[in-house]
Motif scaffolding. Structure first.
Motif, short mmCIF file in Angstrom:
data_model
loop_
_atom_site.label_atom_id
_atom_site.label_comp_id
_atom_site.label_asym_id
_atom_site.label_seq_id
_atom_site.Cartn_x
_atom_site.Cartn_y
_atom_site.Cartn_z
N PRO A 288 30.70 -0.73 9.57
CA PRO A 288 31.30 -1.20 8.33
C PRO A 288 30.40 -2.12 7.51
CG PRO A 288 32.21 -2.41 10.18
CD PRO A 288 31.30 -1.36 10.75
N ALA A 289 29.50 -2.86 8.16
CA ALA A 289 28.70 -3.85 7.43
C ALA A 289 27.43 -4.16 8.20
CB ALA A 289 29.50 -5.13 7.21
N TRP A 290 26.46 -4.75 7.50
CA TRP A 290 25.20 -5.12 8.14
C TRP A 290 25.41 -6.08 9.31
CZ3 TRP A 290 20.88 -2.61 7.71
CH2 TRP A 290 20.59 -1.91 6.55
N SER A 291 26.42 -6.90 9.23
CA SER A 291 26.66 -7.88 10.29
C SER A 291 27.02 -7.23 11.61
CB SER A 291 27.77 -8.85 9.87
OG SER A 291 28.98 -8.15 9.67
N ARG A 292 27.39 -5.97 11.59
CA ARG A 292 27.76 -5.25 12.82
C ARG A 292 26.61 -4.42 13.38
NH1 ARG A 292 31.32 -7.16 15.51
NH2 ARG A 292 31.78 -5.15 16.38
N LEU A 293 25.39 -4.60 12.86
CA LEU A 293 24.25 -3.79 13.30
C LEU A 293 23.99 -3.94 14.79
CD1 LEU A 293 21.82 -1.94 12.76
CD2 LEU A 293 20.52 -4.00 12.19
N TRP A 294 23.96 -5.17 15.29
CA TRP A 294 23.60 -5.38 16.70
C TRP A 294 24.67 -4.81 17.63
CZ3 TRP A 294 18.83 -5.97 16.32
CH2 TRP A 294 18.26 -6.74 15.32
N ALA A 295 25.93 -4.99 17.29
CA ALA A 295 27.00 -4.45 18.12
C ALA A 295 26.99 -2.92 18.08
CB ALA A 295 28.36 -4.98 17.66
N THR A 296 26.72 -2.36 16.91
CA THR A 296 26.67 -0.91 16.77
C THR A 296 25.49 -0.34 17.55
OG1 THR A 296 27.68 -1.12 14.59
CG2 THR A 296 26.62 0.97 15.10
N ALA A 297 24.35 -0.99 17.50
CA ALA A 297 23.18 -0.53 18.24
C ALA A 297 23.42 -0.61 19.75
CB ALA A 297 21.95 -1.35 17.87
N LEU A 298 24.10 -1.66 20.19
CA LEU A 298 24.43 -1.77 21.61
C LEU A 298 25.39 -0.65 22.04
CD1 LEU A 298 24.28 -3.27 24.30
CD2 LEU A 298 26.17 -4.70 23.51
N GLY A 299 26.40 -0.39 21.22
CA GLY A 299 27.32 0.69 21.51
C GLY A 299 26.61 2.03 21.54
N ALA A 300 25.70 2.26 20.63
CA ALA A 300 24.96 3.52 20.59
C ALA A 300 24.09 3.68 21.84
CB ALA A 300 24.11 3.59 19.33
N ALA A 301 23.45 2.59 22.27
CA ALA A 301 22.63 2.65 23.48
C ALA A 301 23.49 2.96 24.70
CB ALA A 301 21.87 1.34 23.67
N LEU A 302 24.67 2.36 24.79
CA LEU A 302 25.56 2.63 25.92
C LEU A 302 26.09 4.06 25.89
CD1 LEU A 302 27.50 -0.75 26.14
CD2 LEU A 302 25.57 0.04 27.53
N VAL A 303 26.37 4.59 24.70
CA VAL A 303 26.78 5.99 24.58
C VAL A 303 25.65 6.90 25.03
CG1 VAL A 303 27.34 7.80 22.90
CG2 VAL A 303 28.56 5.63 22.83
N HIS A 304 24.42 6.57 24.65
CA HIS A 304 23.25 7.35 25.07
C HIS A 304 23.14 7.40 26.59
CE1 HIS A 304 19.09 8.83 24.02
NE2 HIS A 304 18.95 8.58 25.31
N VAL A 305 23.31 6.25 27.23
CA VAL A 305 23.24 6.20 28.69
C VAL A 305 24.39 7.00 29.31
CG1 VAL A 305 23.41 4.66 30.69
CG2 VAL A 305 21.97 4.02 28.76
N ALA A 306 25.60 6.85 28.74
CA ALA A 306 26.76 7.58 29.28
C ALA A 306 26.56 9.09 29.16
CB ALA A 306 28.03 7.16 28.54
N ILE A 307 26.02 9.55 28.05
CA ILE A 307 25.75 10.98 27.89
C ILE A 307 24.69 11.43 28.90
CG2 ILE A 307 24.76 12.72 26.35
CD1 ILE A 307 26.20 11.28 24.05
N GLY A 308 23.72 10.58 29.15
CA GLY A 308 22.69 10.90 30.14
C GLY A 308 23.27 11.03 31.54
N VAL A 309 24.34 10.32 31.83
CA VAL A 309 25.00 10.42 33.14
C VAL A 309 25.90 11.65 33.19
CG1 VAL A 309 26.71 9.32 34.65
CG2 VAL A 309 24.89 7.95 33.64
N VAL A 310 26.61 11.95 32.10
CA VAL A 310 27.59 13.03 32.09
C VAL A 310 26.93 14.40 31.91
CG1 VAL A 310 29.56 13.97 30.80
CG2 VAL A 310 29.44 11.53 31.31
N ARG A 311 25.85 14.49 31.18
CA ARG A 311 25.23 15.78 30.87
C ARG A 311 24.87 16.60 32.12
NH1 ARG A 311 20.00 16.19 27.27
NH2 ARG A 311 21.39 15.44 25.65
N PRO A 312 24.27 16.01 33.16
CA PRO A 312 23.97 16.83 34.35
C PRO A 312 25.25 17.38 35.02
CG PRO A 312 22.69 14.81 34.41
CD PRO A 312 23.65 14.69 33.27
N MET A 313 26.35 16.64 34.92
CA MET A 313 27.60 17.14 35.49
C MET A 313 28.09 18.37 34.74
SD MET A 313 29.61 13.57 36.28
CE MET A 313 31.12 14.35 35.90
N LEU A 314 27.91 18.40 33.44
CA LEU A 314 28.32 19.55 32.65
C LEU A 314 27.49 20.79 32.96
CD1 LEU A 314 28.90 17.81 29.21
CD2 LEU A 314 30.61 18.45 30.91
N ASP A 315 26.28 20.57 33.46
CA ASP A 315 25.42 21.68 33.86
C ASP A 315 25.64 22.08 35.31
OD1 ASP A 315 24.29 21.74 31.34
OD2 ASP A 315 22.64 20.39 31.88
#
Length: 121
Positions: free
Chosen positions: A43-70
């Motif tokens: 929503p705003a520039w002030s949320r950049l750090w929280a959004t980047a942290l959430g994106a990094a955690l989603v990246h890690v979660a996808i990295g964990v889940v992707r091998p299971m889908l295969d």
């Protein structure tokens, strides 16, 4: 005094190296999709750090889940190692850079980069 400057330059060099490594991790199809979605939802520039942290955690979660889908087994990353957390921090820095660029583009097209608040009087 020289040792202080050497220490500062060493720390900054390490942070820039991590940011470059994180940017390389984000600069793939999955990372760019996560960054675009995160920038659109931010929503705003002030949320950049929280959004980047959430994106990094989603990246890690996808990295964990992707091998299971295969058809692979569920394997947690080594959460107690410094290598894992440095990788997450590098992803965080990379996502912060990419999301900031995408949010800048979004704010240029939508005419703002700040949350509008209505005051009740």
């Amino acid at each position: 005094m020289e040792s202080l400057f050497d220490w500062i330059s060493g720390v900054l060099g390490a942070v820039f190296g991590l940011a470059q490594g994180g940017f390389d991790g984000v600069n793939q199809v999955m990372g760019l999709l996560i960054a675009v979605i995160a920038a659109l939802l931010m929503p705003a520039w002030s949320r950049l750090w929280a959004t980047a942290l959430g994106a990094a955690l989603v990246h890690v979660a996808i990295g964990v889940v992707r091998p299971m889908l295969d058809g692979g087994a569920f394997v947690l990353p080594d959460l107690l190692t410094l290598t894992f957390w440095m990788g997450v921090f590098a992803l965080f820095l990379g996502y912060a850079i990419v999301i900031a660029v995408f949010f800048l583009i979004k704010s240029l097209f939508t005419g703002g980069g700040h949350a509008h608040r209505k005051h009740a009087h």
